[in-house]
Motif scaffolding. Structure first.
Motif, PDB file in Angstrom:
ATOM      1  N   GLY A 123      62.870  62.982  38.169  1.00 30.38           N
ATOM      2  CA  GLY A 123      64.152  62.301  38.047  1.00 30.38           C
ATOM      3  C   GLY A 123      64.463  61.825  36.641  1.00 30.38           C
ATOM      4  O   GLY A 123      65.540  61.270  36.397  1.00 30.38           O
ATOM      5  N   PHE A 124      63.550  62.040  35.693  1.00 32.48           N
ATOM      6  CA  PHE A 124      63.793  61.676  34.297  1.00 32.48           C
ATOM      7  C   PHE A 124      62.783  62.407  33.415  1.00 32.48           C
ATOM      8  O   PHE A 124      61.701  62.796  33.877  1.00 32.48           O
ATOM      9  N   PRO A 125      63.108  62.591  32.121  1.00 32.07           N
ATOM     10  CA  PRO A 125      62.168  63.239  31.199  1.00 32.07           C
ATOM     11  C   PRO A 125      60.929  62.376  30.970  1.00 32.07           C
ATOM     12  O   PRO A 125      60.993  61.152  31.018  1.00 32.07           O
ATOM     13  N   VAL A 126      59.803  63.021  30.710  1.00 36.59           N
ATOM     14  CA  VAL A 126      58.569  62.304  30.389  1.00 36.59           C
ATOM     15  C   VAL A 126      58.438  62.229  28.874  1.00 36.59           C
ATOM     16  O   VAL A 126      57.953  63.155  28.221  1.00 36.59           O
TER      17      VAL A 126
ATOM     18  N   ALA B 118      49.840  65.926  43.865  1.00 37.98           N
ATOM     19  CA  ALA B 118      48.708  66.359  43.048  1.00 37.98           C
ATOM     20  C   ALA B 118      49.141  67.005  41.746  1.00 37.98           C
ATOM     21  O   ALA B 118      48.609  66.700  40.676  1.00 37.98           O
ATOM     22  N   ASP B 119      50.131  67.899  41.812  1.00 36.48           N
ATOM     23  CA  ASP B 119      50.481  68.679  40.622  1.00 36.48           C
ATOM     24  C   ASP B 119      51.875  68.403  40.085  1.00 36.48           C
ATOM     25  O   ASP B 119      52.356  69.132  39.223  1.00 36.48           O
TER      26      ASP B 119
ATOM     27  N   ASP C 185      45.947  66.916  39.675  1.00 35.73           N
ATOM     28  CA  ASP C 185      45.381  68.089  39.021  1.00 35.73           C
ATOM     29  C   ASP C 185      45.275  67.851  37.515  1.00 35.73           C
ATOM     30  O   ASP C 185      46.222  67.351  36.894  1.00 35.73           O
ATOM     31  N   PRO C 186      44.146  68.209  36.902  1.00 33.55           N
ATOM     32  CA  PRO C 186      43.987  68.003  35.458  1.00 33.55           C
ATOM     33  C   PRO C 186      45.100  68.634  34.624  1.00 33.55           C
ATOM     34  O   PRO C 186      45.509  68.059  33.608  1.00 33.55           O
ATOM     35  N   ALA C 187      45.601  69.786  35.045  1.00 30.70           N
ATOM     36  CA  ALA C 187      46.659  70.438  34.279  1.00 30.70           C
ATOM     37  C   ALA C 187      47.925  69.580  34.267  1.00 30.70           C
ATOM     38  O   ALA C 187      48.601  69.461  33.229  1.00 30.70           O
ATOM     39  N   TYR C 188      48.251  68.968  35.404  1.00 23.94           N
ATOM     40  CA  TYR C 188      49.429  68.096  35.468  1.00 23.94           C
ATOM     41  C   TYR C 188      49.200  66.822  34.664  1.00 23.94           C
ATOM     42  O   TYR C 188      50.095  66.342  33.963  1.00 23.94           O
ATOM     43  N   VAL C 189      48.003  66.269  34.743  1.00 22.05           N
ATOM     44  CA  VAL C 189      47.694  65.065  33.964  1.00 22.05           C
ATOM     45  C   VAL C 189      47.890  65.350  32.483  1.00 22.05           C
ATOM     46  O   VAL C 189      48.497  64.546  31.747  1.00 22.05           O
TER      47      VAL C 189
ATOM     48  N   GLU D 102      49.829  67.639  31.172  1.00 21.50           N
ATOM     49  CA  GLU D 102      51.263  67.814  30.912  1.00 21.50           C
ATOM     50  C   GLU D 102      51.948  66.473  30.674  1.00 21.50           C
ATOM     51  O   GLU D 102      52.786  66.339  29.778  1.00 21.50           O
ATOM     52  N   VAL D 103      51.586  65.483  31.467  1.00 23.11           N
ATOM     53  CA  VAL D 103      52.204  64.160  31.333  1.00 23.11           C
ATOM     54  C   VAL D 103      51.743  63.485  30.046  1.00 23.11           C
ATOM     55  O   VAL D 103      52.556  63.038  29.229  1.00 23.11           O
ATOM     56  N   LEU D 104      50.444  63.400  29.853  1.00 20.47           N
ATOM     57  CA  LEU D 104      49.911  62.649  28.719  1.00 20.47           C
ATOM     58  C   LEU D 104      50.288  63.289  27.383  1.00 20.47           C
ATOM     59  O   LEU D 104      50.376  62.589  26.368  1.00 20.47           O
ATOM     60  N   GLU D 105      50.522  64.592  27.402  1.00 19.54           N
ATOM     61  CA  GLU D 105      50.926  65.302  26.177  1.00 19.54           C
ATOM     62  C   GLU D 105      52.430  65.524  26.101  1.00 19.54           C
ATOM     63  O   GLU D 105      52.920  66.206  25.197  1.00 19.54           O
ATOM     64  N   CYS D 106      53.173  64.958  27.050  1.00 17.39           N
ATOM     65  CA  CYS D 106      54.645  65.004  27.059  1.00 17.39           C
ATOM     66  C   CYS D 106      55.183  66.432  27.009  1.00 17.39           C
ATOM     67  O   CYS D 106      56.094  66.767  26.236  1.00 17.39           O
ATOM     68  N   ARG D 107      54.632  67.282  27.850  1.00 23.30           N
ATOM     69  CA  ARG D 107      55.107  68.658  27.946  1.00 23.30           C
ATOM     70  C   ARG D 107      55.289  69.053  29.414  1.00 23.30           C
ATOM     71  O   ARG D 107      54.928  70.151  29.815  1.00 23.30           O
ATOM     72  N   VAL D 108      55.885  68.146  30.180  1.00 23.03           N
ATOM     73  CA  VAL D 108      56.124  68.395  31.593  1.00 23.03           C
ATOM     74  C   VAL D 108      57.235  69.434  31.737  1.00 23.03           C
ATOM     75  O   VAL D 108      58.311  69.292  31.134  1.00 23.03           O
ATOM     76  N   PRO D 109      57.038  70.485  32.523  1.00 21.44           N
ATOM     77  CA  PRO D 109      58.059  71.524  32.664  1.00 21.44           C
ATOM     78  C   PRO D 109      59.349  70.989  33.290  1.00 21.44           C
ATOM     79  O   PRO D 109      59.347  69.982  34.013  1.00 21.44           O
ATOM     80  N   ALA D 110      60.430  71.694  33.022  1.00 16.22           N
ATOM     81  CA  ALA D 110      61.757  71.260  33.472  1.00 16.22           C
ATOM     82  C   ALA D 110      61.825  71.103  34.988  1.00 16.22           C
ATOM     83  O   ALA D 110      62.459  70.170  35.492  1.00 16.22           O
TER      84      ALA D 110
END
Length: 309
Positions: A78-81, A121-122, A57-61, A63-71
């Motif tokens: 299994g680890f912080p992004v 996906a998400d 999902d674009p929203a998840y992508v 989140e990862v690329l901008e380093c703001r993945v929810p807790a």
């Protein structure tokens, strides 16, 4: 020479509170460097967000690329992004895609990372951020390079993410042979799932692998195999349950290579799982898989050229 794909970003600094062995990919690189001229090194480009979004999902992508993945997703992964983890997550699918391209030219190529088969996906899950296998397969078919790709997963854990992300795609078939009682608790539905009881051991494992994988390949006739060569079925692996010996792992690679070679199917391998306190021993098992596969394809090519000559 064995075509091997590696990128410096594969060796990321371990995030805080992570139990994943982040130095494993660096050790794999070092062991392969010791092979000298036998290895032909290639460096991939990061996969573009456009192709990552074919699987995720674009929203998840974002989140990862901008380093703001929810807790909640961090817990599943299994680890912080961190920035280093995000850079690694983008380049690993590029490595699997490049290994696939090299395999199409040479018969076999290896990525020194990848096999992140639990990413959905998400969200990521089980130490997997983006699913490089699904991304590479979707790109290869989507851009018209291939019509049919098979993801063959021999990790001890089911390739649930790969199955879910490619479900229903007419050009992608998924095969997973795994420990039935292992993670994930809720399995997805691969094109073909082969669940095994704990402590299956070498003989039964290899017999079952050949009996199920050979007709799978004959039915789906892939033009390329993306191979998740996880070494966690090993008897001493912390997360494994199938109790394969080192000889059994080597025999597995020879069997997979033979089934592919006999059918003229190129194969690109990814590292997959391998867990425990001794990172060097785990890296040696991964390198053993790469070298065994590479030598099988090289021997087959030499034989073919010798017969032609």
């Amino acid at each position: 020479m064995i075509a091997v794909v590696h990128h410096p970003d594969y060796v990321a600094e371990a995030p805080a509170r992570s139990t994943y062995r982040w130095n494993k990919n660096g050790l794999i690189r070092d062991l392969l460097l010791a092979e000298g001229a036998a290895i032909d090194w290639h460096e991939p480009l990061p996969m573009s967000a456009r192709w990552i979004e074919e699987a995720h999902d674009p929203a998840y992508v974002a989140e990862v690329l901008e380093c703001r993945v929810p807790a909640a997703k961090i817990r599943r992964i299994g680890f912080p992004v961190t920035r280093a983890v995000a850079a690694r997550a983008a380049v690993v699918p590029g490595g699997t895609y490049l290994a696939a391209q090299l395999a199409l030219e040479r018969g076999y190529a290896a990525n020194t990372a990848g096999g992140s088969h639990h990413a959905l996906a998400d969200t990521g899950a089980g130490f997997c951020v983006f699913n490089d296998l699904a991304i590479a397969a979707l790109r290869l078919v989507g851009e018209g390079t291939l019509n049919r790709v098979a993801i063959v997963d021999c990790d001890v854990h089911q390739g649930d993410g790969s199955a879910a992300l490619t479900a229903g795609h007419p050009g992608i078939a998924t095969y997973s042979i795994h420990a039935e009682k292992n993670f994930p608790a809720r399995k997805a539905r691969s094109t073909l799932d082969v669940p095994l009881p704990d402590a299956t051991r070498d003989v039964a494992y290899l017999e079952t692998l050949e009996r199920t994988l050979a007709p799978f390949l004959d039915t789906h006739r892939p033009e390329l195999i993306l191979y998740q060569a996880g070494v966690d079925p090993f008897m001493d692996d912390r997360l494994g349950r199938l109790a394969l010996s080192l000889e059994g792992l080597t025999a597995r690679e020879r069997l997979v290579a033979r089934l592919a070679i006999d059918r003229g199917i190129p194969l690109a391998s990814t590292v997959g799982g391998g867990y425990g306190d001794d990172a060097l021993a785990i890296a040696k098992r991964h390198v053993g898989a790469i070298l065994t596969l590479g030598r099988c394809f090289a021997d087959a090519r030499a034989l073919r050229l010798g017969v032609t000559a």
